[in-house]
Each structure stands twice: as C-alpha cells, then as structure tokens.
Design a protein around this motif. Structure first.
Motif, PDB file in Angstrom:
ATOM      1  N   SER A   1      11.155   2.349   8.028  1.00 35.02           N
ATOM      2  CA  SER A   1      10.351   1.148   8.258  1.00 35.02           C
ATOM      3  C   SER A   1      10.077   0.956   9.743  1.00 35.02           C
ATOM      4  O   SER A   1       8.958   0.578  10.142  1.00 35.02           O
ATOM      5  CB  SER A   1      11.065  -0.071   7.679  1.00 35.02           C
ATOM      6  OG  SER A   1      12.344  -0.226   8.269  1.00 35.02           O
TER       7      SER A   1
ATOM      8  N   THR B   1       7.396   3.565  10.737  1.00 36.29           N
ATOM      9  CA  THR B   1       6.048   3.215  10.285  1.00 36.29           C
ATOM     10  C   THR B   1       5.479   2.050  11.071  1.00 36.29           C
ATOM     11  O   THR B   1       4.274   2.018  11.370  1.00 36.29           O
ATOM     12  CB  THR B   1       6.062   2.878   8.784  1.00 36.29           C
ATOM     13  OG1 THR B   1       7.033   1.847   8.530  1.00 36.29           O
ATOM     14  CG2 THR B   1       6.442   4.107   7.971  1.00 36.29           C
ATOM     15  N   ARG B   2       6.327   1.084  11.445  1.00 33.46           N
ATOM     16  CA  ARG B   2       5.835  -0.019  12.295  1.00 33.46           C
ATOM     17  C   ARG B   2       5.398   0.502  13.656  1.00 33.46           C
ATOM     18  O   ARG B   2       4.372   0.066  14.203  1.00 33.46           O
ATOM     19  CB  ARG B   2       6.930  -1.082  12.459  1.00 33.46           C
ATOM     20  CG  ARG B   2       7.155  -1.940  11.232  1.00 33.46           C
ATOM     21  CD  ARG B   2       7.965  -3.188  11.593  1.00 33.46           C
ATOM     22  NE  ARG B   2       9.273  -2.838  12.146  1.00 33.46           N
ATOM     23  CZ  ARG B   2      10.365  -2.666  11.411  1.00 33.46           C
ATOM     24  NH1 ARG B   2      10.293  -2.797  10.080  1.00 33.46           N
ATOM     25  NH2 ARG B   2      11.517  -2.370  11.983  1.00 33.46           N
TER      26      ARG B   2
ATOM     27  N   ASP C   1      12.275   1.004  -1.622  1.00 35.78           N
ATOM     28  CA  ASP C   1      11.903   0.515  -0.291  1.00 35.78           C
ATOM     29  C   ASP C   1      11.215   1.605   0.522  1.00 35.78           C
ATOM     30  O   ASP C   1      10.283   1.317   1.295  1.00 35.78           O
ATOM     31  CB  ASP C   1      13.144   0.017   0.444  1.00 35.78           C
ATOM     32  CG  ASP C   1      13.751  -1.214  -0.215  1.00 35.78           C
ATOM     33  OD1 ASP C   1      13.035  -1.896  -0.974  1.00 35.78           O
ATOM     34  OD2 ASP C   1      14.952  -1.486   0.014  1.00 35.78           O
TER      35      ASP C   1
ATOM     36  N   ASP D   1       7.588   1.243   2.274  1.00 33.88           N
ATOM     37  CA  ASP D   1       7.345   1.451   3.705  1.00 33.88           C
ATOM     38  C   ASP D   1       6.219   2.457   3.924  1.00 33.88           C
ATOM     39  O   ASP D   1       5.339   2.249   4.771  1.00 33.88           O
ATOM     40  CB  ASP D   1       8.628   1.938   4.388  1.00 33.88           C
ATOM     41  CG  ASP D   1       9.706   0.871   4.424  1.00 33.88           C
ATOM     42  OD1 ASP D   1       9.349  -0.319   4.314  1.00 33.88           O
ATOM     43  OD2 ASP D   1      10.899   1.223   4.529  1.00 33.88           O
TER      44      ASP D   1
ATOM     45  N   ASP E   1       2.852   0.899   3.050  1.00 33.92           N
ATOM     46  CA  ASP E   1       2.382  -0.023   4.097  1.00 33.92           C
ATOM     47  C   ASP E   1       1.772   0.756   5.261  1.00 33.92           C
ATOM     48  O   ASP E   1       0.731   0.359   5.810  1.00 33.92           O
ATOM     49  CB  ASP E   1       3.544  -0.888   4.593  1.00 33.92           C
ATOM     50  CG  ASP E   1       4.023  -1.870   3.527  1.00 33.92           C
ATOM     51  OD1 ASP E   1       3.272  -2.094   2.563  1.00 33.92           O
ATOM     52  OD2 ASP E   1       5.148  -2.381   3.659  1.00 33.92           O
TER      53      ASP E   1
END
Length: 677
Positions: free
Chosen positions: A247, A250-251, A315, A319, A322
């Motif tokens: 996560s 990816t952010r 999850d 992720d 997204d």
C-alpha cells in the motif's frame, strides 16, 4: 376547322364525326353532312394548291443551293491549305526556340551547381569551424552555466543542419561518422549532469540539456536518462520507507504519476509521455529492492491463521486495484494530441503491477483448503454411535452451501474473473475430504449391518443402520446439490487491459482451461454420486433384511410335502397362514409408521414402501419355485399364504406382482377340487 386532328397517329374518323355532330346543334343530318363534305373538299383543294406551290419553289431553288455548296467546298479547301502552312511555320518556330530553351536550362543548371558549390564551400568552412569548436569544448569540459549550454545547443543544431547541407559532398560519410563520434562524446559528457538535474527535478537546467539533445537528434537518450533518474529516485524513496508494504509503494507511485507526465510533456517535450510513464513503472516494479513480492510473501508468513492470510491477500488485491485505477485515470485524462498506447505495453505493465498477487494466488488455494477443512474438525464426527455420526455429517452437508459461498466470494475478491483456477481446487480438496469421511462412515454402517445379519440379529427398519444410512444418503444428496450450484458461467465480455485478471495473472495454457474450471464439477463429485447409489442400495437392503431372512426359509420348510391323507382333506378355511408369512406381514404392516419417523416428504415414504412390497412379492415367487415335491396340502397352504400376503400388500396401498399372480393361478389350477358332500 382544326386540321391538326387529321394528322395525329391515333386519328379515328368515327370519333371525329361524332364530335362534329355533337357540336352541330339541331341541324338536320342531310344538311350537316352536305355542309361538312363541302367544307372538307374545299380544304383539300386549298391544301393541294399549297403543296403544289411549295414543290415548285423547292425545285426552282435546288440549283442555287448546289452552287452555294460548291463555293463553300472551295473555300474549305483553301482554308485547309492555309492551316497546313501555318502549322509548318509553328513547327519551325518551335525548333528554333527549343535550342534556345535547352541552352537556358543548361545555363540554369550550371548556375545552380556553382551556387551549390559555393554554399558547400561555405558550409565546409562552417563545418570545420563548428567541429573544431565542439572538439575544443569537449577537451576543455562541457559548460554547466545556462548561457553556455544554450550556445552549445545552438552550435549542435547548426552542425546537424550543416551536415544535411553537405549530404552531396564526397566526404559526407566521413563527416557523418566524425559528427556521430563527437555527439557520442558530448552525450557521455552531459548525461551525468542531465541525470542530476532530473533527479533534483530542476526544470530550467533540464530544459537546457534537453535542447542540446534535441539538437543532436537524440531525444530518445533524454527519455532514457529520465527513466534512470526517476527510477533511482523512486527506488531510493522505497528503500527509505519505515515499513515496506504494498500500500505504501502504490501510494508512492500513484502520487508521482501525474507529476511525471507533466514533466515529460512540458520539460522533456516528449511526444509519448504516457508510454514513457508506463515503461518506467513496468521496469521499476520488476527491479525494486526489496521486491514487492518478497515483502508480501514475508507478511503472509507472519499471519497466524488462514483467515488472516486470506484477508491479507484481499487487501493486496485492493491496493493493486487502487494503483491501477490511479494510472488508468492518468491515461484517460483529457490532453492535446492524446497518444494511443500499445495494448502489449499496457498488459506488460499490468502483469508487473499484479506480479505479487500472481505469485501468491496458489497460496490462496492452500489457505482456502485449510479454512474449509477446519469445518470438518467437529468432535460430533468422531462418535461411536452410527446415527449420531450420520446426523453430524448431515449437518455438515447443510452448511456446505454457506461455506462454499463464502469461499467463492473471497476468491472473487482476490482473483477476479480468474478465481475458478484457484477456487475450484480448494473446493475439490474439501469435497474429497468430505467424500472420504462419508465413504468411511458408509463402510462402517455396511459392516455393522452385515455383522448383525450374520449373527442372526434382527435388523430392518428398527435397526440403527437404517436411519444412519438414510441420513448419510441425504447428506450426500445435499453436497451434490451444492456442488451443482458452484458452476460459475459468466457473460463473456471484453475487459479493460489493465483489469483483465485472467490475462494478467494466468499463464496461457491455464487461461485456455479457465472455462473448464468454471463449468466442470469437481472430480470428487463422481465419487459422491457412486456413494449415493451405494447408500441407497444399502438402505433398501437393511430395510428388506427381515423379509429376506423369512423368505430364505421357504424352500426348506417341511410343510410342503409328506402330509398325511387326513390332513390333505382339510378344507381351506381350516388352514391358517404360516409363521414365516405372518412374520413378513406383521413387519410390512409396521413399516408405514416407522418409515414416517425416518423419511421426509422429499424421500417419499410411500415409494420406499411400494419398493419393499414389490421386492417381497418377486422374491417370494422365486422361493416358491424352488420348493420341490410340493403335495396337495402343501399347495393349499402355499395358496393360503399367497392370499394372506396379497391382502397385506393391498392394505398397504399396493398390489402383488404379475409373476406372483401368475404363480397363484398355476397353483390353483394344479390343486384338486374338494369332493362334494
């Protein structure tokens, strides 16, 4: 009078006369006819005179017309001679001017060659000066100041343009190789500062270096340097993270996507910014250290339970989705001269983005199998009581639909349209274990039944084996119905390349079998169907056992022969049903209430009862045929027993079989009539 009417092709005298008569008023016919004939004769005479005059005029004018035509012919011949003479003069002029035009063309070509030679000499001098200047710059070091770099860019552009002018020069190839060498040295010299400027995101310095590369015609090298700088900066940011999670990665990448596209468009002047971004992220995702796949694998190993591990995979999918959605938004954003991305490059990026999920999806099958098998760790399944274990298995079968539905939902969340490849093996593992449990218990029920039968103990509807086998049969039917509902056939659609999970996470050979995973039932379903049939047969064997035990005695009974003559003369009403048949009758009469205790409406108690009655009649007929030396009294007793069985069967709503009825008729025919008193 209108004479045009007489000249028409469709003139009809009758119609004309009738029309003229209709307009004559009340005039008498003789007078009308006489007047009309007179007028027509007058008109004919006038027309004849007119034709004669016209003919005379035409005949008198023909000689004059012939004379005029002859004069026109003479004038045409004279005009043709003049045109021929004019054509010869024109040809003469063309021949004279053609030599002059060729001379002018040669003069113009000579002039052009002289101008090109002069330009080539000037360009050669300019080329030599520029080459020497660039050589000096490379020797002394490439400048880093903005103004100097701008001058260098202009000089490089001038050298490129000068080489194009010298394309016809004899030493063009040597000059091209020389310039290529100089450019290679210049690129090697300015690539490090360009990468530094790109790493620092210094737009002004970067734009100056870009102009130098553009002057060399090497904008591809700029993109290559940009990828190196961007990859190094993002990889460094990934390594510096306190916690390495997908996560967080990816952010990081999603936050940089829009900014990088703006840089590519406005600073690097790239014509394919989206393709460059996709290529950068594809290479970066495959080269990061620590690798995202290793990070997720390590986190998966730390999970304390299958449920927690499956939640981690869910999850993980969220992720990645997204991140993909963010990149899709950048691709779909409106912009001028929007480029078209190659599907192959998009799929390559998608496979890189989904690589951690692709590597861990086989783990999902193991985890889901463990989660489903936990439901079989019920202490109720390990009891000694046959019926209680069957009921426990029946409870498990009733809950299977919920368990498999939950597993299907989890698989869908993790693997999308590719879920059958990983979900169905887990279903097969669970079903196979449940099938083994059912088969083992079925064998235990059968063994108990056979042991009781061999020991001479009463079995049948009152034994524990019968309800145990029925409950187990129902459990198998429930499991098969649940498996039949697991077929997951969805409408074929053309998904977006970045969301086409079967293409992104499955190999080609597995992808070809995706439809089979979706539609074909688990292999253990065939085993369950065989077990279901075996349990059905076992239940009926247990139910019929008391009857079979009594029927087995029939051929060996002594009542069929060796009867004395006095007993033979006894009337039929003096005979009572024998013990074996009364035992069978009593058992059959108690079946309805006992079957209602163990069978539901779906299992059709009446059908069970009808089958038992049919079986009793069929086997009874076979056993009677095996009796040897049956005397007259024995025949009477047998007929009396058949009548008794027939009445019992009819009371139960059924009827004796045709074979037993035929046997009864045959026995009656062979029985001697009673003597009259």
């Amino acid at each position: 009078m209108d004479l045009k009417t007489f000249g028409e092709d469709n003139f009809d005298p009758k119609q004309w006369i009738n029309k003229a008569w209709s307009t004559s008023g009340n005039q008498e016919k003789e007078i009308f006819v006489a007047n009309t004939v007179s007028r027509l004769q007058l008109y004919m005479k006038q027309l004849t005179n007119s034709l004669d005059e016209t003919t005379t005029q035409i005949v008198s004018s023909i000689p004059r017309i012939l004379q005029d035509a002859s004069s026109l012919q003479l004038e045409g011949a004279m005009l043709q001679q003049k045109l021929h003479a004019l054509e010869q003069k024109v040809q003469s002029v063309e021949e004279q001017t053609g030599h002059s035009i060729e001379s002018l063309q040669k003069i113009d070509q000579l002039k052009s060659r002289l101008e090109n030679a002069a330009s080539a000499l000037r360009e050669a001098d300019k080329w030599a000066a520029l080459a020497s200047s660039l050589e000096d710059i490379l020797e002394s070091g490439v400048p880093t100041q903005g103004e100097k770099l701008t001058e260098l860019a202009e000089q490089v552009s001038a050298m490129t343009a000068s080489l194009e002018v010298l394309s016809d020069a004899p030493d063009y190839e040597n000059k091209r190789l020389q310039l290529e060498t100089l450019y290679n040295r210049l690129e090697a010299a300015i690539s490090p500062p360009l990468i530094e400027a790109l790493t620092q995101m210094d737009a002004e310095r970067t734009a100056t270096y870009v102009s130098v590369f553009s002057g060399m015609g090497r904008t591809v090298s700029v993109c290559r340097c940009w990828r190196r700088a961007a990859a190094a900066r993002l990889a460094s940011a990934w390594r510096r993270l306190d916690a390495h999670t997908l996560s967080a990665l990816t952010r990081l990448l999603a936050g940089e996507a829009g900014r990088q596209v703006d840089w590519l468009t406005n600073v690097l002047k790239s014509e394919t910014p989206l393709a460059e971004l996709i290529r950068l992220y594809t290479d970066l995702l495959l080269s990061l250290e620590p690798a995202p796949t290793k990070v997720v694998s390590a986190n998966l190993k730390l999970c304390s339970s299958p449920k927690e591990a499956i939640l981690l995979l869910t999850d993980l999918r969220t992720d990645i989705d997204d991140f993909i959605t963010c990149i899709q938004g950048v691709i779909d954003a409106p912009r001028q001269n929007k480029e078209t991305l190659l599907p192959a490059s998009i799929r390559e990026f998608g496979r890189a983005a989904y690589a951690p999920l692709r590597e861990l999806l086989p783990k999902y099958t193991e985890l889901e199998t463990q989660l489903l098998l936990q439901n079989l760790n019920d202490p109720q399944l390990n009891q000694d009581d046959l019926l209680e274990v069957s009921r426990a298995i029946l409870t498990v079968s009733e809950r299977c639909e919920g368990w498999l539905s939950g597993a299907h939902s989890r698989a869908k969340k993790i693997a999308g349209d590719a879920h059958p490849v990983f979900y169905m093996p887990a279903v097969e593992n669970f079903t196979s274990s449940l099938s083994n449990l059912i088969s083992a218990h079925s064998r235990r029920i059968e063994s108990t039944f056979l042991s009781s039968a061999d020991a001479g103990h009463m079995t049948g509807v009152l034994s524990t084996s019968f309800p145990a086998s029925l409950a187990l049969h129902t459990a198998v039917a429930n499991v098969l119905n649940t498996l039949a509902q697991q077929k997951d056939v969805e409408e074929t659609k053309d998904p977006d390349p970045l969301h086409d999970l079967p293409t992104l996470v499955l190999d080609a050979d597995v992808r070809q079998r995706l439809q089979a995973f979706s539609t074909e039932p688990p292999a253990s379903a065939a085993v369950l169907r065989r077990t279901k049939e075996q349990l059905r047969s076992l239940a009926r064997a247990i139910l019929r056992n008391p009857i079979d035990v009594q029927l087995e005695k029939i051929p060996q009974l002594s009542v069929w022969n060796n009867n004395d003559a006095l007993s033979t003369d006894l009337p039929d009403f003096a005979l009572s049903p024998q013990e074996y048949i009364t035992e069978i009758g009593q058992y059959l009469m108690t079946l309805p209430q006992h079957l209602e205790m163990h069978l539901s409406e779906k299992q059709a108690p009446l059908q069970f009862l009808a089958e038992v009655c049919t079986h009793t009649c069929e086997v009874y007929a076979e056993k009677i045929l095996n009796i040897r030396n049956m005397d007259a009294l024995g025949t009477k007793r047998c007929l009396n027993d058949i009548v008794y069985l027939s009445s019992v069967v009819e009371d139960l709503g059924s009827s004796i079989t045709p074979s037993l009825r035929s046997l009864e008729k045959s026995l009656r025919a062979a029985t001697p009539s009673q003597p009259s008193e």
